[in-house]
Design an enzyme around this catalytic site. Sequence first.
Site, PDB file in Angstrom:
ATOM      1  N   ASP A  10       0.867  -1.166   0.000  1.00  0.00           N
ATOM      2  CA  ASP A  10       0.000   0.000   0.000  1.00  0.00           C
ATOM      3  C   ASP A  10       0.920   1.238   0.000  1.00  0.00           C
ATOM      4  O   ASP A  10       2.119   1.118   0.313  1.00  0.00           O
ATOM      5  CB  ASP A  10      -0.875  -0.034   1.259  1.00  0.00           C
ATOM      6  CG  ASP A  10      -1.591   1.277   1.509  1.00  0.00           C
ATOM      7  OD1 ASP A  10      -2.235   1.789   0.573  1.00  0.00           O
ATOM      8  OD2 ASP A  10      -1.494   1.809   2.644  1.00  0.00           O
ATOM      9  N   ASP A  12      -0.262   5.106   0.867  1.00  0.00           N
ATOM     10  CA  ASP A  12      -0.561   6.122   1.887  1.00  0.00           C
ATOM     11  C   ASP A  12      -0.606   5.509   3.278  1.00  0.00           C
ATOM     12  O   ASP A  12      -1.378   4.589   3.535  1.00  0.00           O
ATOM     13  CB  ASP A  12      -1.897   6.806   1.575  1.00  0.00           C
ATOM     14  CG  ASP A  12      -1.812   7.588   0.278  1.00  0.00           C
ATOM     15  OD1 ASP A  12      -0.939   8.463   0.196  1.00  0.00           O
ATOM     16  OD2 ASP A  12      -2.590   7.302  -0.643  1.00  0.00           O
ATOM     17  N   LYS A  55     -11.962  11.748  -4.250  1.00  0.00           N
ATOM     18  CA  LYS A  55     -13.260  12.212  -4.774  1.00  0.00           C
ATOM     19  C   LYS A  55     -14.384  11.658  -3.901  1.00  0.00           C
ATOM     20  O   LYS A  55     -15.301  12.379  -3.514  1.00  0.00           O
ATOM     21  CB  LYS A  55     -13.445  11.769  -6.233  1.00  0.00           C
ATOM     22  CG  LYS A  55     -12.433  12.391  -7.194  1.00  0.00           C
ATOM     23  CD  LYS A  55     -12.726  12.053  -8.644  1.00  0.00           C
ATOM     24  CE  LYS A  55     -12.395  10.631  -9.046  1.00  0.00           C
ATOM     25  NZ  LYS A  55     -10.959  10.284  -9.000  1.00  0.00           N
ATOM     26  N   LYS A  86      -6.336  19.452  -6.220  1.00  0.00           N
ATOM     27  CA  LYS A  86      -5.706  18.811  -5.038  1.00  0.00           C
ATOM     28  C   LYS A  86      -4.507  17.961  -5.455  1.00  0.00           C
ATOM     29  O   LYS A  86      -3.459  17.975  -4.796  1.00  0.00           O
ATOM     30  CB  LYS A  86      -6.760  17.991  -4.291  1.00  0.00           C
ATOM     31  CG  LYS A  86      -6.233  17.217  -3.104  1.00  0.00           C
ATOM     32  CD  LYS A  86      -6.028  15.767  -3.462  1.00  0.00           C
ATOM     33  CE  LYS A  86      -5.265  15.010  -2.408  1.00  0.00           C
ATOM     34  NZ  LYS A  86      -5.062  13.608  -2.783  1.00  0.00           N
ATOM     35  N   THR A 124      -5.316   3.119  -3.326  1.00  0.00           N
ATOM     36  CA  THR A 124      -6.476   3.828  -3.878  1.00  0.00           C
ATOM     37  C   THR A 124      -6.094   5.216  -4.389  1.00  0.00           C
ATOM     38  O   THR A 124      -6.911   5.882  -5.010  1.00  0.00           O
ATOM     39  CB  THR A 124      -7.585   4.010  -2.821  1.00  0.00           C
ATOM     40  OG1 THR A 124      -7.105   4.865  -1.812  1.00  0.00           O
ATOM     41  CG2 THR A 124      -8.006   2.692  -2.226  1.00  0.00           C
TER      42      THR A 124
HETATM   43  C1  XBP Z   1      -5.432   6.158   0.519  1.00  0.00           C
HETATM   44  C2  XBP Z   1      -6.573   6.971   0.140  1.00  0.00           C
HETATM   45  C3  XBP Z   1      -6.399   8.028  -0.861  1.00  0.00           C
HETATM   46  C4  XBP Z   1      -5.652   9.240  -0.383  1.00  0.00           C
HETATM   47  C5  XBP Z   1      -5.942  10.391  -1.281  1.00  0.00           C
HETATM   48  O1  XBP Z   1      -5.892   4.914   1.060  1.00  0.00           O
HETATM   49  O2  XBP Z   1      -7.667   6.766   0.614  1.00  0.00           O
HETATM   50  O3  XBP Z   1      -7.657   8.432  -1.238  1.00  0.00           O
HETATM   51  O4  XBP Z   1      -6.068   9.588   0.929  1.00  0.00           O
HETATM   52  O5  XBP Z   1      -5.598  10.101  -2.596  1.00  0.00           O
HETATM   53  P1  XBP Z   1      -5.022   3.589   0.992  1.00  0.00           P
HETATM   54  P2  XBP Z   1      -6.510  10.595  -3.829  1.00  0.00           P
HETATM   55  O6  XBP Z   1      -3.737   3.884   1.685  1.00  0.00           O
HETATM   56  O7  XBP Z   1      -5.824   2.588   1.767  1.00  0.00           O
HETATM   57  O8  XBP Z   1      -4.853   3.195  -0.446  1.00  0.00           O
HETATM   58  O9  XBP Z   1      -7.000  11.958  -3.484  1.00  0.00           O
HETATM   59  O10 XBP Z   1      -5.572  10.580  -5.004  1.00  0.00           O
HETATM   60  O11 XBP Z   1      -7.644   9.617  -3.936  1.00  0.00           O
HETATM   61 MG    MG Z   2      -2.962   3.126   3.474  1.00  0.00          MG
END
Ligand code: XBP
Ligand code: MG
Length: 253
Positions: A10, A12, A55, A86, A124
Amino acid sequence: MSSLQALIFDVDGTLADTERDGHRIAFNQAFKQAGLDWDWSVDLYGELLQVTGGKERMAFYLEKFNTDFPTDDTTPQLIKELHQSKTRHYTELLASGAIPLRPGVERLINEARAQNMRIAIATTTTPENVTALLEHTLGAGSCDWFEVIAAGDIVPAKKPAPDIYDWALEKLALPAENCLAFEDSENGIKSSLGAALKTIITINDYTRDHDFSGAALVLDNMGEPDQPFTTLAGDNYGASYLNLDMLKKLHAA
Ligand code: XBP
Ligand code: MG
């Protein structure tokens, strides 16, 4: 017994602490630039994180937290434009070097590469964000180290749905039993376990109280030889930092 052939990460919260000081700041910059008075505090953002995808998160905010804001059939377009803005702010932030990788991440990725272990991404977040993070931390060309980068809207159902991991496995042409997943959140582990992947969790401030039932191992971070991890649940096989030797033992168990 199936051997360990690929690590799927993953992004983030797992590779880097991108949410509080990265995505959140970029959302607020986009709102301000659009003349909106929306302002996502650290605490509110923690609640908004229950929905993955930027989004989708904005739509959730309007539905549950800013119900006075008038919405109509132009709202999806507004959200799309805000999200594009963003993404620009976020990638600029990453280019400034504002967000480092978490402890142990670069070392483990380098070890995987040195031993020809296949590596992939399942996230994601938007593909541009993955590229920006990797290139500004691991260096130019580092995206190519990852055999598969599964990101963003490539599957319609985002985490906690297993689709993004299923997509990555299909592209790797590997069954789940040959891989390990690395996650930081409840939505993340629901997704990886849904794809039948043995999963290692490294928590962060937003996710430390999440339910990680089913995780093979829960750690505070991946650890370094001189900076041991703390084990919160599971068997660490006597290791104090994640390395391929112990990952193979954990995978085989
Ligand atoms: C990450 C997310 C992403 C980021 C924002 O979740 O939920 O939506 O917060 O990115 P994970 P975008 O680590 O579970 O994949 O604005 O590009 O969607
Ligand atoms: Mg994550």
